[in-house]
Write a protein that holds these residues in place. Sequence first.
Motif, PDB file in Angstrom:
ATOM      1  N   ALA A 109      -8.276 -38.396  -9.596  1.00 56.27           N
ATOM      2  CA  ALA A 109      -8.232 -39.458  -8.607  1.00 56.27           C
ATOM      3  C   ALA A 109      -7.185 -40.483  -8.978  1.00 56.27           C
ATOM      4  O   ALA A 109      -6.895 -40.714 -10.148  1.00 56.27           O
ATOM      5  N   GLN A 110      -6.603 -41.129  -7.977  1.00 54.15           N
ATOM      6  CA  GLN A 110      -5.536 -42.090  -8.210  1.00 54.15           C
ATOM      7  C   GLN A 110      -5.994 -43.241  -9.101  1.00 54.15           C
ATOM      8  O   GLN A 110      -5.206 -43.830  -9.812  1.00 54.15           O
ATOM      9  N   THR A 111      -7.277 -43.558  -9.067  1.00 57.54           N
ATOM     10  CA  THR A 111      -7.770 -44.670  -9.860  1.00 57.54           C
ATOM     11  C   THR A 111      -7.810 -44.347 -11.352  1.00 57.54           C
ATOM     12  O   THR A 111      -7.939 -45.256 -12.169  1.00 57.54           O
ATOM     13  N   ASP A 112      -7.731 -43.088 -11.728  1.00 52.78           N
ATOM     14  CA  ASP A 112      -7.727 -42.705 -13.132  1.00 52.78           C
ATOM     15  C   ASP A 112      -6.363 -42.979 -13.746  1.00 52.78           C
ATOM     16  O   ASP A 112      -5.326 -42.779 -13.126  1.00 52.78           O
ATOM     17  N   GLU A 113      -6.388 -43.429 -14.983  1.00 59.68           N
ATOM     18  CA  GLU A 113      -5.151 -43.553 -15.740  1.00 59.68           C
ATOM     19  C   GLU A 113      -4.707 -42.152 -16.175  1.00 59.68           C
ATOM     20  O   GLU A 113      -5.548 -41.283 -16.434  1.00 59.68           O
ATOM     21  N   PRO A 114      -3.387 -41.924 -16.282  1.00 63.84           N
ATOM     22  CA  PRO A 114      -2.913 -40.598 -16.713  1.00 63.84           C
ATOM     23  C   PRO A 114      -3.528 -40.141 -18.032  1.00 63.84           C
ATOM     24  O   PRO A 114      -3.902 -38.976 -18.174  1.00 63.84           O
TER      25      PRO A 114
ATOM     26  N   ALA B 263      -1.991 -39.881 -28.477  1.00 62.16           N
ATOM     27  CA  ALA B 263      -1.182 -40.911 -29.125  1.00 62.16           C
ATOM     28  C   ALA B 263      -0.823 -42.068 -28.208  1.00 62.16           C
ATOM     29  O   ALA B 263      -0.530 -43.158 -28.686  1.00 62.16           O
ATOM     30  N   GLY B 264      -0.818 -41.840 -26.909  1.00 57.31           N
ATOM     31  CA  GLY B 264      -0.453 -42.956 -26.054  1.00 57.31           C
ATOM     32  C   GLY B 264      -0.151 -42.559 -24.634  1.00 57.31           C
ATOM     33  O   GLY B 264      -0.015 -41.380 -24.299  1.00 57.31           O
ATOM     34  N   ASN B 265      -0.063 -43.586 -23.798  1.00 57.36           N
ATOM     35  CA  ASN B 265       0.177 -43.430 -22.373  1.00 57.36           C
ATOM     36  C   ASN B 265       1.275 -44.415 -21.986  1.00 57.36           C
ATOM     37  O   ASN B 265       1.202 -45.596 -22.331  1.00 57.36           O
ATOM     38  N   ARG B 266       2.303 -43.933 -21.295  1.00 55.71           N
ATOM     39  CA  ARG B 266       3.415 -44.809 -20.914  1.00 55.71           C
ATOM     40  C   ARG B 266       3.802 -44.564 -19.470  1.00 55.71           C
ATOM     41  O   ARG B 266       4.021 -43.416 -19.062  1.00 55.71           O
ATOM     42  N   MET B 267       3.860 -45.614 -18.694  1.00 58.90           N
ATOM     43  CA  MET B 267       4.292 -45.504 -17.309  1.00 58.90           C
ATOM     44  C   MET B 267       5.816 -45.449 -17.273  1.00 58.90           C
ATOM     45  O   MET B 267       6.500 -46.303 -17.835  1.00 58.90           O
ATOM     46  N   LEU B 268       6.352 -44.426 -16.625  1.00 59.52           N
ATOM     47  CA  LEU B 268       7.793 -44.281 -16.479  1.00 59.52           C
ATOM     48  C   LEU B 268       8.292 -44.973 -15.215  1.00 59.52           C
ATOM     49  O   LEU B 268       9.438 -45.408 -15.144  1.00 59.52           O
TER      50      LEU B 268
ATOM     51  N   ASN C 136       5.075 -44.108 -10.046  1.00 58.48           N
ATOM     52  CA  ASN C 136       4.423 -42.837  -9.744  1.00 58.48           C
ATOM     53  C   ASN C 136       4.698 -41.744 -10.775  1.00 58.48           C
ATOM     54  O   ASN C 136       4.460 -40.574 -10.520  1.00 58.48           O
ATOM     55  N   LYS C 137       5.175 -42.151 -11.959  1.00 53.60           N
ATOM     56  CA  LYS C 137       5.373 -41.172 -13.022  1.00 53.60           C
ATOM     57  C   LYS C 137       4.912 -41.767 -14.344  1.00 53.60           C
ATOM     58  O   LYS C 137       5.072 -42.970 -14.583  1.00 53.60           O
ATOM     59  N   ALA C 138       4.337 -40.917 -15.173  1.00 55.38           N
ATOM     60  CA  ALA C 138       3.803 -41.376 -16.457  1.00 55.38           C
ATOM     61  C   ALA C 138       4.007 -40.304 -17.515  1.00 55.38           C
ATOM     62  O   ALA C 138       4.277 -39.131 -17.207  1.00 55.38           O
ATOM     63  N   GLU C 139       3.862 -40.723 -18.761  1.00 56.97           N
ATOM     64  CA  GLU C 139       4.033 -39.833 -19.903  1.00 56.97           C
ATOM     65  C   GLU C 139       2.866 -40.038 -20.853  1.00 56.97           C
ATOM     66  O   GLU C 139       2.511 -41.171 -21.176  1.00 56.97           O
ATOM     67  N   VAL C 140       2.272 -38.953 -21.279  1.00 61.32           N
ATOM     68  CA  VAL C 140       1.148 -38.993 -22.214  1.00 61.32           C
ATOM     69  C   VAL C 140       1.486 -38.127 -23.414  1.00 61.32           C
ATOM     70  O   VAL C 140       1.825 -36.950 -23.262  1.00 61.32           O
ATOM     71  N   GLU C 141       1.399 -38.716 -24.610  1.00 65.11           N
ATOM     72  CA  GLU C 141       1.699 -37.959 -25.834  1.00 65.11           C
ATOM     73  C   GLU C 141       0.410 -37.552 -26.535  1.00 65.11           C
ATOM     74  O   GLU C 141      -0.510 -38.353 -26.686  1.00 65.11           O
TER      75      GLU C 141
ATOM     76  N   THR D  21       4.138 -33.733 -25.235  1.00 61.27           N
ATOM     77  CA  THR D  21       4.319 -34.863 -24.336  1.00 61.27           C
ATOM     78  C   THR D  21       4.228 -34.368 -22.902  1.00 61.27           C
ATOM     79  O   THR D  21       5.027 -33.528 -22.478  1.00 61.27           O
ATOM     80  N   TYR D  22       3.226 -34.864 -22.183  1.00 59.20           N
ATOM     81  CA  TYR D  22       3.024 -34.490 -20.786  1.00 59.20           C
ATOM     82  C   TYR D  22       3.710 -35.503 -19.886  1.00 59.20           C
ATOM     83  O   TYR D  22       3.617 -36.705 -20.126  1.00 59.20           O
ATOM     84  N   ARG D  23       4.331 -35.026 -18.839  1.00 58.39           N
ATOM     85  CA  ARG D  23       4.820 -35.918 -17.793  1.00 58.39           C
ATOM     86  C   ARG D  23       4.033 -35.635 -16.513  1.00 58.39           C
ATOM     87  O   ARG D  23       3.913 -34.488 -16.095  1.00 58.39           O
ATOM     88  N   LEU D  24       3.496 -36.689 -15.945  1.00 57.02           N
ATOM     89  CA  LEU D  24       2.671 -36.573 -14.759  1.00 57.02           C
ATOM     90  C   LEU D  24       3.315 -37.323 -13.599  1.00 57.02           C
ATOM     91  O   LEU D  24       3.962 -38.350 -13.792  1.00 57.02           O
TER      92      LEU D  24
END
Length: 199
Positions: free
Chosen positions: A20-25, A118-123, A126-131, A144-147
Amino acid sequence: MKKYLIGIILTIFLAAPLAAQTDEPLDVIKKNVDNVLNVLRDPALQEASAATKKKEALRSISDEMFNWPLLSRYVLSRNWRAFNSDQQSEFVTLFKEILEQTYMDRILAYKDEKIEYAGNRMLSNNKAEVETRIYTGTAPIILTYRLALMNGKWAVYEVNADGISMTQTFRDDYRIFLHDNSPDDLLSELRKKAGGAGS
C-alpha cells in the motif's frame, strides 16, 4: 559468480511485493521477506513430492510483486522503443519465464542466511532505495533494492548485489545482440531459452 549473485538477488527479490502507498519502502521489504521465507521453510513443502507446489507458490508471489513491464523496460533500455506493443508484451512474458526457470533452483536452495536492513533512502517522490545485507559467510552480500511508486503501490524495479546490477547484466547482452539483430530475432532466441530451460 554473476549467476550466483543474481540467484541471491532473485531469492530476496521475491520478498518485495507490491504494498500500500502508506507503507514505507523499507517496511515493504521487511514485512514481505517473511512471506517468501514462510514458503521456503514450510514443513509441508520440504518433501520432493511438494516441489511443484512450492514452485507454484513462489511464482504466485512473484507474479503479484514484480513490476515486470517496468523491469523489462529497464532491461531493454533505449531498445524498448524498437519493439512494437505486441513485441513488448511478449518480451515481458518471456523474460519473466527465463528468470524464473533459470534461478528457481537457487531460490529453493535458500536457507537461513541472516538478513539485516541497513537503511531506506528516498530518491524522489516516487522512487526509493533500500539497502540490505545478506550474511552467507564471513562477508555480507550487500543488496540494494530500488522501488518505484506506481498506481499507489511500491514495487521493486532494480536490485544491485555487491555492485552488480541485475538489469545491467541482461541489458548488456541484449544491447549487443540487438546491434546486429531485430526485435523478432531476440524474441525468437528467448522463446528457445524459455522452452528449453528447466522448471
